[in-house]
Design a protein around this motif. Structure first.
Motif, PDB file in Angstrom:
ATOM      1  N   ILE A  54     -13.049   0.105 -42.774  1.00  0.00           N
ATOM      2  CA  ILE A  54     -13.211  -0.599 -41.837  1.00  0.00           C
ATOM      3  C   ILE A  54     -14.584  -2.056 -41.413  1.00  0.00           C
ATOM      4  CG2 ILE A  54     -15.141   0.712 -40.932  1.00  0.00           C
ATOM      5  CD1 ILE A  54     -12.307  -0.221 -38.695  1.00  0.00           C
ATOM      6  N   ARG A  55     -15.849  -1.764 -42.700  1.00  0.00           N
ATOM      7  CA  ARG A  55     -16.390  -2.015 -42.753  1.00  0.00           C
ATOM      8  C   ARG A  55     -16.851  -2.510 -44.201  1.00  0.00           C
ATOM      9  NH1 ARG A  55     -18.658   0.026 -38.268  1.00  0.00           N
ATOM     10  NH2 ARG A  55     -18.137   2.120 -39.599  1.00  0.00           N
ATOM     11  N   GLU A  56     -17.937  -3.721 -45.109  1.00  0.00           N
ATOM     12  CA  GLU A  56     -17.607  -3.599 -45.913  1.00  0.00           C
ATOM     13  C   GLU A  56     -18.278  -2.844 -47.369  1.00  0.00           C
ATOM     14  OE1 GLU A  56     -15.880  -6.790 -46.975  1.00  0.00           O
ATOM     15  OE2 GLU A  56     -17.025  -5.516 -49.547  1.00  0.00           O
ATOM     16  N   GLY A 207      -6.224   8.742 -32.058  1.00  0.00           N
ATOM     17  CA  GLY A 207      -5.266   8.076 -32.329  1.00  0.00           C
ATOM     18  C   GLY A 207      -6.089   6.759 -32.860  1.00  0.00           C
ATOM     19  N   GLN A 208      -5.818   5.338 -33.381  1.00  0.00           N
ATOM     20  CA  GLN A 208      -6.632   4.710 -33.485  1.00  0.00           C
ATOM     21  C   GLN A 208      -6.797   3.385 -31.618  1.00  0.00           C
ATOM     22  OE1 GLN A 208      -9.126   3.417 -34.181  1.00  0.00           O
ATOM     23  NE2 GLN A 208      -8.791   3.995 -36.973  1.00  0.00           N
ATOM     24  N   ASN A 209      -5.733   4.263 -31.068  1.00  0.00           N
ATOM     25  CA  ASN A 209      -5.316   3.920 -29.895  1.00  0.00           C
ATOM     26  C   ASN A 209      -5.265   5.016 -28.782  1.00  0.00           C
ATOM     27  OD1 ASN A 209      -5.690   1.964 -27.520  1.00  0.00           O
ATOM     28  ND2 ASN A 209      -3.715   0.161 -28.812  1.00  0.00           N
ATOM     29  N   LEU A 268     -17.489  -0.193 -26.186  1.00  0.00           N
ATOM     30  CA  LEU A 268     -17.751  -1.388 -25.866  1.00  0.00           C
ATOM     31  C   LEU A 268     -17.479  -2.974 -26.337  1.00  0.00           C
ATOM     32  CD1 LEU A 268     -19.513  -2.869 -23.171  1.00  0.00           C
ATOM     33  CD2 LEU A 268     -20.946  -2.199 -24.288  1.00  0.00           C
ATOM     34  N   GLN A 269     -18.095  -2.718 -27.865  1.00  0.00           N
ATOM     35  CA  GLN A 269     -18.030  -3.981 -28.459  1.00  0.00           C
ATOM     36  C   GLN A 269     -19.354  -4.579 -28.340  1.00  0.00           C
ATOM     37  OE1 GLN A 269     -16.737  -2.030 -30.971  1.00  0.00           O
ATOM     38  NE2 GLN A 269     -14.633  -1.357 -29.932  1.00  0.00           N
ATOM     39  N   SER A 270     -19.347  -5.236 -27.126  1.00  0.00           N
ATOM     40  CA  SER A 270     -19.637  -6.386 -26.256  1.00  0.00           C
ATOM     41  C   SER A 270     -20.073  -6.152 -24.927  1.00  0.00           C
ATOM     42  CB  SER A 270     -19.740  -7.735 -27.538  1.00  0.00           C
ATOM     43  OG  SER A 270     -20.523  -8.829 -26.323  1.00  0.00           O
ATOM     44  N   THR A 306     -20.129   5.212 -26.884  1.00  0.00           N
ATOM     45  CA  THR A 306     -19.370   4.282 -26.867  1.00  0.00           C
ATOM     46  C   THR A 306     -20.260   3.463 -28.759  1.00  0.00           C
ATOM     47  OG1 THR A 306     -19.429   1.298 -26.081  1.00  0.00           O
ATOM     48  CG2 THR A 306     -21.913   2.588 -26.370  1.00  0.00           C
ATOM     49  N   ASP A 307     -19.041   2.775 -28.869  1.00  0.00           N
ATOM     50  CA  ASP A 307     -18.991   1.685 -30.152  1.00  0.00           C
ATOM     51  C   ASP A 307     -19.697  -0.369 -30.169  1.00  0.00           C
ATOM     52  OD1 ASP A 307     -18.397   3.880 -31.473  1.00  0.00           O
ATOM     53  OD2 ASP A 307     -16.346   2.788 -31.882  1.00  0.00           O
ATOM     54  N   ILE A 308     -20.719  -0.291 -30.499  1.00  0.00           N
ATOM     55  CA  ILE A 308     -21.042  -1.504 -30.327  1.00  0.00           C
ATOM     56  C   ILE A 308     -21.228  -2.479 -31.489  1.00  0.00           C
ATOM     57  CG2 ILE A 308     -22.962  -3.225 -29.484  1.00  0.00           C
ATOM     58  CD1 ILE A 308     -23.300  -0.860 -27.268  1.00  0.00           C
ATOM     59  N   TYR A 340     -21.950  -6.674 -37.439  1.00  0.00           N
ATOM     60  CA  TYR A 340     -20.679  -7.064 -38.143  1.00  0.00           C
ATOM     61  C   TYR A 340     -20.007  -7.403 -39.341  1.00  0.00           C
ATOM     62  CZ  TYR A 340     -16.528 -10.225 -38.134  1.00  0.00           C
ATOM     63  OH  TYR A 340     -15.419 -10.773 -38.629  1.00  0.00           O
ATOM     64  N   SER A 341     -19.145  -6.284 -39.733  1.00  0.00           N
ATOM     65  CA  SER A 341     -18.406  -7.000 -41.457  1.00  0.00           C
ATOM     66  C   SER A 341     -16.837  -7.638 -41.109  1.00  0.00           C
ATOM     67  CB  SER A 341     -18.491  -5.402 -41.729  1.00  0.00           C
ATOM     68  OG  SER A 341     -17.965  -5.909 -43.085  1.00  0.00           O
ATOM     69  N   GLU A 342     -17.293  -9.205 -41.066  1.00  0.00           N
ATOM     70  CA  GLU A 342     -15.795  -9.948 -41.749  1.00  0.00           C
ATOM     71  C   GLU A 342     -15.186  -9.229 -42.578  1.00  0.00           C
ATOM     72  OE1 GLU A 342     -15.301 -14.348 -41.691  1.00  0.00           O
ATOM     73  OE2 GLU A 342     -15.023 -14.190 -43.513  1.00  0.00           O
TER      74      GLU A 342
HETATM   75  N1  SAH Z   1      -9.641   2.129 -31.803  1.00  0.00           N
HETATM   76  C1  SAH Z   1     -11.017   1.800 -31.601  1.00  0.00           C
HETATM   77  C2  SAH Z   1     -11.657   2.076 -33.277  1.00  0.00           C
HETATM   78  C3  SAH Z   1     -11.521   1.660 -34.273  1.00  0.00           C
HETATM   79  S1  SAH Z   1     -13.125   1.479 -35.101  1.00  0.00           S
HETATM   80  C4  SAH Z   1     -11.367   1.099 -31.133  1.00  0.00           C
HETATM   81  O1  SAH Z   1     -10.148   0.703 -30.368  1.00  0.00           O
HETATM   82  O2  SAH Z   1     -12.667   0.952 -30.283  1.00  0.00           O
HETATM   83  C5  SAH Z   1     -14.381   2.326 -35.153  1.00  0.00           C
HETATM   84  C6  SAH Z   1     -15.376   1.223 -34.442  1.00  0.00           C
HETATM   85  O3  SAH Z   1     -15.931   0.553 -35.750  1.00  0.00           O
HETATM   86  C7  SAH Z   1     -15.412   0.271 -33.455  1.00  0.00           C
HETATM   87  O4  SAH Z   1     -15.323   0.396 -32.441  1.00  0.00           O
HETATM   88  C8  SAH Z   1     -15.959  -1.404 -33.995  1.00  0.00           C
HETATM   89  O5  SAH Z   1     -16.955  -0.942 -33.574  1.00  0.00           O
HETATM   90  C9  SAH Z   1     -16.647  -0.204 -35.371  1.00  0.00           C
HETATM   91  N2  SAH Z   1     -15.766  -1.812 -35.946  1.00  0.00           N
HETATM   92  C10 SAH Z   1     -14.143  -1.822 -36.326  1.00  0.00           C
HETATM   93  N3  SAH Z   1     -14.358  -3.543 -36.939  1.00  0.00           N
HETATM   94  C11 SAH Z   1     -15.632  -3.764 -38.050  1.00  0.00           C
HETATM   95  C12 SAH Z   1     -16.074  -4.772 -38.185  1.00  0.00           C
HETATM   96  N4  SAH Z   1     -14.973  -5.854 -37.993  1.00  0.00           N
HETATM   97  N5  SAH Z   1     -17.599  -5.250 -38.147  1.00  0.00           N
HETATM   98  C13 SAH Z   1     -17.971  -3.936 -37.862  1.00  0.00           C
HETATM   99  N6  SAH Z   1     -17.855  -2.980 -37.446  1.00  0.00           N
HETATM  100  C14 SAH Z   1     -16.566  -2.987 -37.342  1.00  0.00           C
END
Ligand code: SAH
Ligand code: SF4
Ligand code: F3S
Length: 443
Positions: A54-56, A207-209, A268-270, A306-308, A340-342
């Motif tokens: 998911i991240r580096e 589930g991821q969704n 939320l993400q942003s 939440t996730d941001i 954020y991690s590309e």
């Molecule tokens: N299915 C879930 C998220 C799965 S990943 C959803 O739709 O929200 C879990 C969390 O990791 C995400 O909500 C996001 O905040 C984070 N995430 C995903 N990709 C990322 C990235 N490239 N860089 C940083 N955080 C990331």
């Protein structure tokens, strides 16, 4: 007669709950084919690493883990298998650069593991080096007829859908886990009943969704209600949902069913509409807040988390302020906040520039963590003086003289055992006398 001993497998799991659940599937698949399992890595013939992409920093952690295995493999025969999202995502790099790895298998290929591992073990016995890969993604595989070999505890994971079709621009999951597909509700209910008869008190639907679950006439609201109706189950949770799939029927089901936990993770993400649009999240900050208000009006005591992500491509100070402002305004119970991690090959990696300096990403994360921490502490204080129901999980991490459990909202409660304690899996009432941003203290 020579009796060949069972090959012993040790499995290590990184990443999210879906990986935890997949490792239970893998264990079941391998046990059926005569493999044994050991907790002790030193005694294992096969070490499997179930990985995350998911991240580096997830990659970094796993690379350093693989180098430990390299050291182990120097001294004795060992088959190493890499499973999961990083295997799927980095197949070429891992296949070419890592002489250590014997088997690579992605999330949709676990049925092939018994065969791949058997052939790797045979090759090793004959002194041959062989690599075997299974990395095709499937549109159908749901591992429906395999009963997972579950870890002990109060909670049973049940994966109800796999994959993700949302393609949020930052996210690697659609590439590592493939297209969305839902399981037959009957097989989910069968698993739920099985978990109940084995003594699990809580079920978490995965589930991821997860809330875009759909199978024939069944949607997620119906599925979760039917699972919660199974006798013996005290609590049902779910993760992770997307804000776009919260029809009134689902919010209602959560409100009315006594066994469905009043906890919703709402990523939320942003808080910036411009960034949300670039991320492909399909809602604005205002729509997100409206959903929060709607949920709270129907489920009054709900706990929202939440996730941001901080520092997404082109995120300006104004964008970040919009997120900070929304976090203050929404007063959610807690948040996971990430830099954020590309990720290679994602939409964002192809279309946008990862141009926020790492240090600034870090500063923004720290600032947001501070804001949320104050909100969380304030939210948790509302429990002081109240009685809450907890599901006992066992000892507190810090001390075996303290017990630990979770509220319906998934908040950790700790208590001195001499003020009253019970076995894991029991529901108890605790009176809360103190609260921090991480924990409620009860008696
Ligand atoms: N299915 C879930 C998220 C799965 S990943 C959803 O739709 O929200 C879990 C969390 O990791 C995400 O909500 C996001 O905040 C984070 N995430 C995903 N990709 C990322 C990235 N490239 N860089 C940083 N955080 C990331
Ligand atoms: Fe990733 Fe978006 Fe799918 Fe969640 S909904 S797994 S963030 S693509
Ligand atoms: Fe990681 Fe794959 Fe889960 S990338 S977060 S293990 S879906």
């Amino acid at each position: 007669m020579m009796v060949k001993t069972l090959p012993q497998v040790h499995i290590e799991t990184f990443g999210c709950q879906m990986n935890e659940s997949d490792s239970e599937l893998v264990r079941s698949l391998l046990k059926q084919e005569g493999f044994g399992f050991t907790e002790d890595r030193e005694r294992a013939d096969v070490v499997l690493v179930n990985t995350c992409a998911i991240r580096e920093n997830a990659h970094t952690k796993i690379y350093s883990h693989l180098s430990e295995l390299k050291a182990l493999k120097k001294h004795r025969p060992l088959v190493v298998g890499v499973l999961g999202c990083m295997a799927q995502n980095l197949k070429n790099e891992l296949a070419e650069k890592e002489p250590l790895i014997d088997v690579l298998a992605g999330p949709d290929s676990y049925r092939q593991l018994p065969r791949l591992l058997t052939s790797a073990l045979d090759a090793q016995e004959q002194g041959l080096r062989q690599k075997a890969f299974a990395l095709d993604l499937s549109e159908y595989e749901t591992y429906e007829n395999i009963m997972p070999d579950r870890n002990d505890g109060v909670n049973a994971w049940i994966t109800v859908m796999r994959g993700c079709d949302n393609f949020c621009s930052f996210c690697v999951v659609p590439y590592t886990r493939g297209r969305e597909r839902s399981r037959d509700p009957e097989s989910v209910l069968l698993e739920a009943r099985d978990a109940a008869t084995r003594g699990f008190k809580q079920i978490t639907l995965l589930g991821q969704n997860v809330n875009s679950y759909r199978h024939g006439q069944w949607d997620f609201a119906q599925l979760i209600s039917a699972v919660a109706d199974q006798p013996g189950i005290e609590r049902v949770r779910f993760t992770s949902p997307h804000p776009k799939d919260f029809p009134p029927t689902l919010i209602k089901a959560i409100a009315v069913h006594p066994k469905i936990c009043k906890h919703i993770h709402l990523p939320l993400q942003s808080g910036s509409d411009r960034i949300l649009e670039m991320m492909g999240r399909t809602y604005t900050g205002t729509e997100y807040l409206a959903l929060v208000d709607r949920i709270r009006s129907i489920v009054p005591d709900v706990v929202l988390t939440t996730d941001i992500i901080c520092g997404f491509c082109s995120e300006s100070d104004a964008d970040f302020q919009a997120t900070a402002h929304l976090v203050e305004r929404a007063r959610l119970d807690s948040a996971y906040i990430f830099k954020y991690s590309e990720r290679k090959n994602t939409i964002a990696a192809r279309k946008y520039v990862d141009d926020v300096p790492d240090q600034l990403k870090g500063q923004r994360v720290a600032k947001l963590v501070e804001i949320q921490r104050a909100v969380t502490a304030e939210r948790n204080r509302r429990y002081i003086g109240k009685a809450v129901e907890v599901l006992v999980e066992g000892d507190a991490t810090r001390s075996s003289t303290q017990g630990m459990g979770k509220t319906d909202g998934n908040i950790t409660v700790v208590w001195d055992k001499n003020t009253g304690h019970s076995e894991p899996g029991t529901l108890m009432t605790k009176h809360i006398f103190d609260a921090s941003a991480a924990t409620l203290y009860g008696e």
